[in-house]
Motif scaffolding. Structure first.
Motif, PDB file in Angstrom:
ATOM      1  N   PRO A  39       0.853  -1.203   0.000  1.00 22.41           N
ATOM      2  CA  PRO A  39       0.000   0.000   0.000  1.00 22.41           C
ATOM      3  C   PRO A  39       0.885   1.248   0.000  1.00 22.41           C
ATOM      4  O   PRO A  39       2.034   1.198   0.433  1.00 22.41           O
ATOM      5  CB  PRO A  39      -0.796  -0.125   1.303  1.00 22.41           C
ATOM      6  CG  PRO A  39       0.071  -0.960   2.194  1.00 22.41           C
ATOM      7  CD  PRO A  39       0.908  -1.843   1.315  1.00 22.41           C
ATOM      8  N   GLU A  40       0.324   2.359  -0.478  1.00 21.94           N
ATOM      9  CA  GLU A  40       1.090   3.598  -0.515  1.00 21.94           C
ATOM     10  C   GLU A  40       0.307   4.718   0.161  1.00 21.94           C
ATOM     11  O   GLU A  40      -0.899   4.824   0.008  1.00 21.94           O
ATOM     12  CB  GLU A  40       1.420   3.991  -1.959  1.00 21.94           C
ATOM     13  CG  GLU A  40       2.395   3.053  -2.634  1.00 21.94           C
ATOM     14  CD  GLU A  40       2.916   3.616  -3.952  1.00 21.94           C
ATOM     15  OE1 GLU A  40       2.360   4.625  -4.415  1.00 21.94           O
ATOM     16  OE2 GLU A  40       3.873   3.052  -4.499  1.00 21.94           O
ATOM     17  N   GLY A  41       1.042   5.551   0.889  1.00 22.04           N
ATOM     18  CA  GLY A  41       0.429   6.704   1.542  1.00 22.04           C
ATOM     19  C   GLY A  41       0.139   6.453   3.006  1.00 22.04           C
ATOM     20  O   GLY A  41       0.513   5.428   3.582  1.00 22.04           O
ATOM     21  N   ARG A  42      -0.564   7.400   3.606  1.00 21.36           N
ATOM     22  CA  ARG A  42      -0.928   7.276   5.016  1.00 21.36           C
ATOM     23  C   ARG A  42      -2.128   6.343   5.142  1.00 21.36           C
ATOM     24  O   ARG A  42      -3.098   6.459   4.390  1.00 21.36           O
ATOM     25  CB  ARG A  42      -1.263   8.660   5.578  1.00 21.36           C
ATOM     26  CG  ARG A  42      -1.591   8.664   7.055  1.00 21.36           C
ATOM     27  CD  ARG A  42      -1.678  10.099   7.581  1.00 21.36           C
ATOM     28  NE  ARG A  42      -1.924  10.105   9.015  1.00 21.36           N
ATOM     29  CZ  ARG A  42      -3.101  10.328   9.574  1.00 21.36           C
ATOM     30  NH1 ARG A  42      -4.148  10.583   8.818  1.00 21.36           N
ATOM     31  NH2 ARG A  42      -3.244  10.319  10.878  1.00 21.36           N
TER      32      ARG A  42
ATOM     33  N   GLN B  82       3.953   6.183   5.333  1.00 26.21           N
ATOM     34  CA  GLN B  82       4.665   7.082   6.241  1.00 26.21           C
ATOM     35  C   GLN B  82       4.034   7.180   7.627  1.00 26.21           C
ATOM     36  O   GLN B  82       4.677   7.621   8.570  1.00 26.21           O
ATOM     37  CB  GLN B  82       4.782   8.484   5.628  1.00 26.21           C
ATOM     38  CG  GLN B  82       3.461   9.232   5.464  1.00 26.21           C
ATOM     39  CD  GLN B  82       2.811   9.003   4.125  1.00 26.21           C
ATOM     40  OE1 GLN B  82       2.955   7.934   3.531  1.00 26.21           O
ATOM     41  NE2 GLN B  82       2.091  10.006   3.632  1.00 26.21           N
ATOM     42  N   ASP B  83       2.773   6.761   7.731  1.00 32.20           N
ATOM     43  CA  ASP B  83       2.117   6.854   9.040  1.00 32.20           C
ATOM     44  C   ASP B  83       0.966   5.859   9.071  1.00 32.20           C
ATOM     45  O   ASP B  83       0.353   5.564   8.049  1.00 32.20           O
ATOM     46  CB  ASP B  83       1.599   8.282   9.266  1.00 32.20           C
ATOM     47  CG  ASP B  83       1.012   8.466  10.664  1.00 32.20           C
ATOM     48  OD1 ASP B  83       1.543   7.858  11.608  1.00 32.20           O
ATOM     49  OD2 ASP B  83       0.020   9.195  10.794  1.00 32.20           O
ATOM     50  N   ILE B  84       0.677   5.351  10.267  1.00 35.27           N
ATOM     51  CA  ILE B  84      -0.425   4.411  10.411  1.00 35.27           C
ATOM     52  C   ILE B  84      -1.225   4.781  11.651  1.00 35.27           C
ATOM     53  O   ILE B  84      -0.673   4.967  12.738  1.00 35.27           O
ATOM     54  CB  ILE B  84       0.098   2.954  10.483  1.00 35.27           C
ATOM     55  CG1 ILE B  84      -1.059   1.959  10.449  1.00 35.27           C
ATOM     56  CG2 ILE B  84       0.988   2.729  11.691  1.00 35.27           C
ATOM     57  CD1 ILE B  84      -0.611   0.549  10.134  1.00 35.27           C
ATOM     58  N   GLU B  85      -2.510   4.944  11.478  1.00 30.34           N
ATOM     59  CA  GLU B  85      -3.388   5.436  12.537  1.00 30.34           C
ATOM     60  C   GLU B  85      -4.003   4.258  13.307  1.00 30.34           C
ATOM     61  O   GLU B  85      -3.935   3.111  12.858  1.00 30.34           O
ATOM     62  CB  GLU B  85      -4.455   6.320  11.877  1.00 30.34           C
ATOM     63  CG  GLU B  85      -5.425   6.987  12.818  1.00 30.34           C
ATOM     64  CD  GLU B  85      -6.776   6.314  12.782  1.00 30.34           C
ATOM     65  OE1 GLU B  85      -7.588   6.642  13.649  1.00 30.34           O
ATOM     66  OE2 GLU B  85      -7.006   5.458  11.908  1.00 30.34           O
TER      67      GLU B  85
ATOM     68  N   PRO C 282      10.649   4.245  11.164  1.00 33.69           N
ATOM     69  CA  PRO C 282      10.712   4.313  12.627  1.00 33.69           C
ATOM     70  C   PRO C 282       9.392   4.633  13.309  1.00 33.69           C
ATOM     71  O   PRO C 282       9.056   4.031  14.333  1.00 33.69           O
ATOM     72  CB  PRO C 282      11.753   5.411  12.878  1.00 33.69           C
ATOM     73  CG  PRO C 282      12.648   5.349  11.677  1.00 33.69           C
ATOM     74  CD  PRO C 282      11.750   5.019  10.535  1.00 33.69           C
ATOM     75  N   SER C 283       8.609   5.572  12.746  1.00 32.34           N
ATOM     76  CA  SER C 283       7.357   5.956  13.409  1.00 32.34           C
ATOM     77  C   SER C 283       6.334   4.814  13.345  1.00 32.34           C
ATOM     78  O   SER C 283       5.628   4.536  14.324  1.00 32.34           O
ATOM     79  CB  SER C 283       6.777   7.224  12.777  1.00 32.34           C
ATOM     80  OG  SER C 283       6.446   7.006  11.426  1.00 32.34           O
TER      81      SER C 283
ATOM     82  N   VAL D 185       4.716   2.461  16.524  1.00 31.74           N
ATOM     83  CA  VAL D 185       3.281   2.215  16.745  1.00 31.74           C
ATOM     84  C   VAL D 185       3.004   0.718  16.831  1.00 31.74           C
ATOM     85  O   VAL D 185       2.249   0.251  17.696  1.00 31.74           O
ATOM     86  CB  VAL D 185       2.454   2.858  15.616  1.00 31.74           C
ATOM     87  CG1 VAL D 185       0.986   2.425  15.711  1.00 31.74           C
ATOM     88  CG2 VAL D 185       2.538   4.371  15.667  1.00 31.74           C
ATOM     89  N   VAL D 186       3.611  -0.053  15.925  1.00 31.34           N
ATOM     90  CA  VAL D 186       3.410  -1.503  15.917  1.00 31.34           C
ATOM     91  C   VAL D 186       3.927  -2.128  17.206  1.00 31.34           C
ATOM     92  O   VAL D 186       3.302  -3.032  17.772  1.00 31.34           O
ATOM     93  CB  VAL D 186       4.103  -2.120  14.685  1.00 31.34           C
ATOM     94  CG1 VAL D 186       4.113  -3.646  14.765  1.00 31.34           C
ATOM     95  CG2 VAL D 186       3.391  -1.675  13.407  1.00 31.34           C
TER      96      VAL D 186
END
Length: 550
Positions: free
Chosen positions: A442-445, A478-481, A509-510, A514-515
């Motif tokens: 997947p691509e993106g936030r 780049q980010d996962i909510e 890293p971010s 979260v994971v």
């Protein structure tokens, strides 16, 4: 012996400032008439706001005064605030509006909202400006023809103009036609020439020589001689004018930052968006108290400064000084200027807002963005200019949400004979995949808006291919909510129940943090959280080799 570099720079700035003044001052007066204000207001707008911005702005060449877009937006707001068109009330209302614009820009600077300039996408802005251009052109046509209509909205005004064509004043039309010929001829032969000054001078000369006022050709009339006096806002108008001021402040900043970035040389300091907000806010606030209308950076006038060799904001100070000299010395002479001449100036320099080639380019690239541009244009024509800003912003936000809600998801293969991984496409039918291994990227936030869509697509791929190992390559995420994280954990649970195994690769890293904090990292273990997709392929092949040997 060559003069010192600083002397050369000052000479360039003086020439650029005088050249810009020859273009800006007639246009500023014309834009004031677009707003329904006296032409003197245009001179005031090219005076104090220009000086304040020159002292505070981050751009070396941005020229700040009135613009076509701000003129029509201001006129729309003033017409609602002062429907009877009383001159004194209009000036007070303009001061109130400009104060509000200045305060809003300063507050935005303090809140560091410079990024807001990016909220309106280029296709939507293209459509919005095209709508503004059409409104301005048809708004000025009655002045070109010497007729009077009651303004009721774009399409009604258009029908009204057609209805009043038989009443056209031929001498007024002749003045306008002569002005248009001069402007278009000079701009075609000598781009960025002082064509507006020549047209205005010619109009004044014709008015005096042929006594045009006596022949029913409307002229500017008396202009007060001298520098602007203190103008105070009316606090009672604040609530009514605040929504319009928000729209004008946004367009002032958007136009200014676009022009500043477009004409910034590579060797010059980068444009500071928050400093631009502060400088524009102070320029409008100072201008309001001196009788100016809302101001912003103009692309065409900045282009003149750059083309004439302007090196710094000293050129703007020269332009402002020229405006002051005009107010002090030749204000009475400007009173002979025909309104038809000013209308012609407005039309010629508003046509550039309508860019059919840009619409075509947008259509070639993305049909959806082309539709946004068309809707933004129609929004201005149907709902009005200020409401058109709201339409433009809503379209941009919907566009952003739409793109975020529909992220791209690729099945990854390997270019045969190499270590290159890339999405599987019909253009590369020989790319190799691995039996029992499915790599999805997947691509993106990944967040609550698009989580379900991603989950559905992954489930479809898993049901279709029934892999032993599902690899989620998160190298482009780049980010996962939180909602997306829950989806990952659910996907891991279902994959396990169906006899498959979930691996994660390429976590930045971010995302990795979260994971880990969610506990998913503990469930997967180090052996199922790999550096990249290539590592995952190697590990999978090794495990398959061990199984076959056993």
């Amino acid at each position: 012996m060559n003069p010192p570099e600083s002397s050369q720079s000052i000479r360039f700035d003086i020439v650029a400032g005088l050249t810009a003044a020859a273009v800006i001052l007639p246009k500023a007066m014309a834009y004031a008439t677009v707003a329904g204000l006296p032409v003197a207001t245009g001179l005031y707008t090219a005076f104090i706001p220009m000086i304040i911005y020159a002292l505070m702005g981050s751009s070396r060449v941005l020229s700040v005064s009135s613009t076509t877009t701000l003129g029509i937006l201001t006129g729309t707001q003033l017409m609602m605030a002062v429907p009877d068109g009383d001159p004194g009330k209009l000036i007070t209302a303009a001061a109130t509006l400009t104060v509000l614009v200045g305060i809003l820009l300063i507050v935005a600077s303090l809140l560091r909202l410079g990024f807001v300039a990016n909220f309106i996408s280029n296709p939507v802005l293209t459509g919005f400006k095209a709508g503004i251009g059409l409104v301005i052109i048809f708004d000025q046509l009655p002045k070109l023809m010497g007729i009077h209509i009651t303004k009721q909205g774009f399409f009604r005004d258009l029908f009204s103009i057609v209805h009043h064509v038989p009443e056209t004043s031929l001498i007024t039309l002749a003045v306008a036609a002569a002005t248009l010929m001069v402007l278009m001829g000079m701009e075609h032969r000598w781009p960025h020439s002082p064509a507006p000054l020549v047209a205005a001078g010619g109009g004044i000369a014709a008015s005096w020589f042929f006594d045009l006022p006596a022949q029913s050709v409307a002229t500017v009339g008396m202009i007060p001689q001298g520098l602007p006096s203190l103008t105070m806002p009316d606090l009672a108008l604040i609530e009514q004018m605040l929504p319009g001021a928000l729209g004008i402040a946004l367009m002032s900043f958007t136009e200014s930052i676009a022009a500043a970035r477009a004409f910034a040389a590579s060797a010059e300091p980068p444009i500071n968006a928050n400093r631009e907000l502060l400088a524009l806010g102070a320029a409008n606030l100072g201008g309001a108290l001196s009788g100016a209308m809302p101001a912003g950076g103009g692309t065409s006038q900045t282009a003149v400064v750059r083309a004439a060799g302007g090196q710094s904001q000293k050129s703007s100070l020269v332009t402002a000084a020229t405006a002051a000299a005009t107010m002090l010395l030749i204000a009475p002479l400007i009173g002979l200027l025909p309104h038809a001449t000013l209308a012609a100036v407005v039309i010629v320099y508003s046509v550039g807002l309508i860019q059919p080639a840009e619409f075509i380019n947008i259509l070639k690239v993305r049909t959806m963005e082309f539709r946004w541009a068309i809707v933004a244009c129609l929004g201005v024509l149907i709902f009005g200019t200020l409401q058109g800003i709201v339409v433009a912003i809503i379209l941009s936000v919907i566009g952003l949400a739409s793109q975020s809600a529909h992220p791209r998801i690729y099945v990854i293969g390997r270019k045969r004979g190499t270590s290159v991984l890339r999405p599987l496409t019909p253009e590369h039918p020989d790319d190799e995949t691995f039996d029992g291994l499915l790599i999805v990227r997947p691509e993106g936030r990944i967040f609550f808006v698009n989580t379900q869509l991603i989950a559905d697509q992954i489930r479809f791929l898993v049901e279709q291919q029934k892999p032993k190992v599902l690899v989620l390559d998160l190298s482009r995420v780049q980010d996962i909510e939180y909602s997306a994280l829950q989806m990952l954990m659910e996907r891991e649970k279902r994959a396990t129940e169906n006899g498959a195994t979930l691996w994660l690769t390429g976590l930045n890293p971010s995302v990795l943090d979260v994971v880990r904090r969610s506990g998913l990292a503990d469930r997967l273990g180090r052996e199922r959280m790999l550096f990249n997709a290539s590592t995952a392929i190697e590990r999978y092949q090794m495990l398959q080799s061990v199984k076959s040997d056993a």
